[in-house]
Design a protein around this motif. Structure first.
Motif, mmCIF file in Angstrom:
data_model
loop_
_atom_site.group_PDB
_atom_site.id
_atom_site.type_symbol
_atom_site.label_atom_id
_atom_site.label_comp_id
_atom_site.label_asym_id
_atom_site.label_seq_id
_atom_site.Cartn_x
_atom_site.Cartn_y
_atom_site.Cartn_z
ATOM 1 N N GLY A 214 8.178 11.513 -8.460
ATOM 2 C CA GLY A 214 6.997 12.650 -8.265
ATOM 3 C C GLY A 214 7.499 13.628 -7.248
ATOM 4 N N ASP A 215 7.137 14.896 -7.070
ATOM 5 C CA ASP A 215 7.281 15.751 -6.005
ATOM 6 C C ASP A 215 6.327 15.650 -4.762
ATOM 7 N N ILE A 216 5.191 14.826 -5.252
ATOM 8 C CA ILE A 216 4.253 14.117 -4.216
ATOM 9 C C ILE A 216 3.827 12.962 -4.618
ATOM 10 N N HIS A 217 3.892 12.005 -3.941
ATOM 11 C CA HIS A 217 3.209 10.452 -4.224
ATOM 12 C C HIS A 217 1.932 10.336 -3.439
ATOM 13 N N ILE A 218 0.848 9.961 -4.108
ATOM 14 C CA ILE A 218 -0.405 9.677 -3.447
ATOM 15 C C ILE A 218 -0.686 7.997 -3.996
ATOM 16 N N ALA A 219 -1.191 7.185 -3.094
ATOM 17 C CA ALA A 219 -1.763 5.854 -3.530
ATOM 18 C C ALA A 219 -3.219 5.590 -3.079
ATOM 19 N N GLU A 220 -3.698 4.844 -4.160
ATOM 20 C CA GLU A 220 -5.183 4.380 -3.701
ATOM 21 C C GLU A 220 -4.996 3.404 -2.634
ATOM 22 N N PRO A 221 -5.929 3.242 -1.647
ATOM 23 C CA PRO A 221 -6.158 2.151 -0.752
ATOM 24 C C PRO A 221 -5.672 1.007 -1.372
ATOM 25 N N GLY A 222 -4.917 0.084 -0.601
ATOM 26 C CA GLY A 222 -4.569 -1.246 -0.982
ATOM 27 C C GLY A 222 -4.078 -1.639 -2.303
ATOM 28 N N ALA A 223 -3.503 -0.521 -2.870
ATOM 29 C CA ALA A 223 -2.653 -0.674 -4.139
ATOM 30 C C ALA A 223 -1.393 -1.374 -4.136
ATOM 31 N N LEU A 224 -1.254 -2.360 -4.960
ATOM 32 C CA LEU A 224 0.153 -3.193 -4.929
ATOM 33 C C LEU A 224 1.149 -2.054 -5.570
ATOM 34 N N ILE A 225 2.066 -1.742 -4.980
ATOM 35 C CA ILE A 225 3.302 -0.991 -5.446
ATOM 36 C C ILE A 225 4.625 -1.800 -5.213
#
Length: 283
Positions: A214-225
């Motif tokens: 992505g051009d921008i990467h957002i994550a939700e809190p605590g997400a396993l990535i």
């Protein structure tokens, strides 16, 4: 001959069965707090005690993010069970069972609409459908979403949630990785924003392809990535991993994620980003 107790019981007019505790209460998977189901839903499936972000389906996600009146794209038709795969069950039976629990035919849904007036195409990967696994249907749905964004001249926003490639489709599932990657390149060449929202969990081949382009990467809190599991990594490098490894906050600290955004402010954040990247409002 029935007993007097049976006759009396049958003569009593019972009302409709009341909702059970299973319907009324939800247990937080993180802190084990018992939550009133309606309150939990109104709080966007976020635990009010520990702020754990629960997993949600594609339809719920689209309703939370898009303005009313969005349009779902038709799900792509692909060859099903191309390898006639069978492990402990037939793959065809696994798909049938997954569809019986879902309103959709596979794990990736795409909608065209707007976020606070900004036109956008939004794709959502649904972990509840076979772990959000990436097969031919998921790959084609991703491509269709990207093509629609190109046709509309607007941003493509994708919410990822997957255990990786769908093993029952073998090499055909892995071929979705370069296929999706080509479409992200086309979006870039067209100057259209491609924004990825990483939700819990995003792993395997999805992380190794369109989830990290992505051009921008957002994550939700605590997400396993991550790509491989922590145990595999630990056994390979023969070292203990740091606390919070592969979680959203750790990845942000180490530069793999641009921002970690609470679900309550995610829609407004996406609208603000679209305002920066494509200021024109939807008609």
């Amino acid at each position: 001959m029935s007993s007097w107790l049976t006759r009396i019981r049958k003569s009593i007019p019972f009302g409709r069965k009341r909702e059970t505790a299973d319907n009324l209460w939800v247990k937080c998977p993180n802190c084990s707090e018992m939550l009133f189901a309606k309150d939990y839903e109104e709080n966007l499936f976020v635990c009010p005690r520990c702020e754990h972000h629960g997993r949600i389906g594609a339809d719920t996600r689209l309703d939370q993010i898009l303005d009313p009146g969005f349009q779902l794209l038709i799900e792509p038709q692909v060859v099903e069970d191309p390898l006639k795969f069978r492990d402990s069950k037939k793959y065809a039976d696994r798909i049938k069972a997954a569809r019986a629990k879902s309103p959709h035919d596979d794990a990736f849904q795409v909608a065209v609409g707007a976020i606070e007036g900004h036109k956008a195409v939004v794709g959502v990967q649904d972990f509840t459908f076979m772990g959000g696994s990436m097969g031919m249907a998921v790959g084609q749905a991703f491509v269709n979403g990207a093509q629609r964004a190109l046709d509309e001249g607007c941003a493509y926003i994708v919410f990822t949630a997957a255990g990786g490639a769908r093993m029952q489709e073998g090499i055909l599932s892995l071929m979705q990785m370069p296929k999706a990657t080509v479409m992200t390149r086309r979006l870039k060449e067209a100057g259209l924003p491609y924004i990825v929202v990483l939700t819990d969990p995003t792993t395997g081949g999805v992380t190794a392809s369109y989830a990290m382009l992505g051009d921008i990467h957002i994550a939700e809190p605590g997400a396993l990535i991550g790509f491989a599991g922590q145990r595999v990594i630990q056994d390979t490098i023969r070292e203990s991993l740091p606390d919070g490894f592969q979680r959203a906050e750790y990845l942000q600290k180490h530069g793999m994620v641009d921002m970690v955004v609470d679900r309550h402010t995610l829609r407004a954040t996406l609208a603000r980003l679209l305002d920066y990247l494509q200021p024109a409002k939807a008609a």
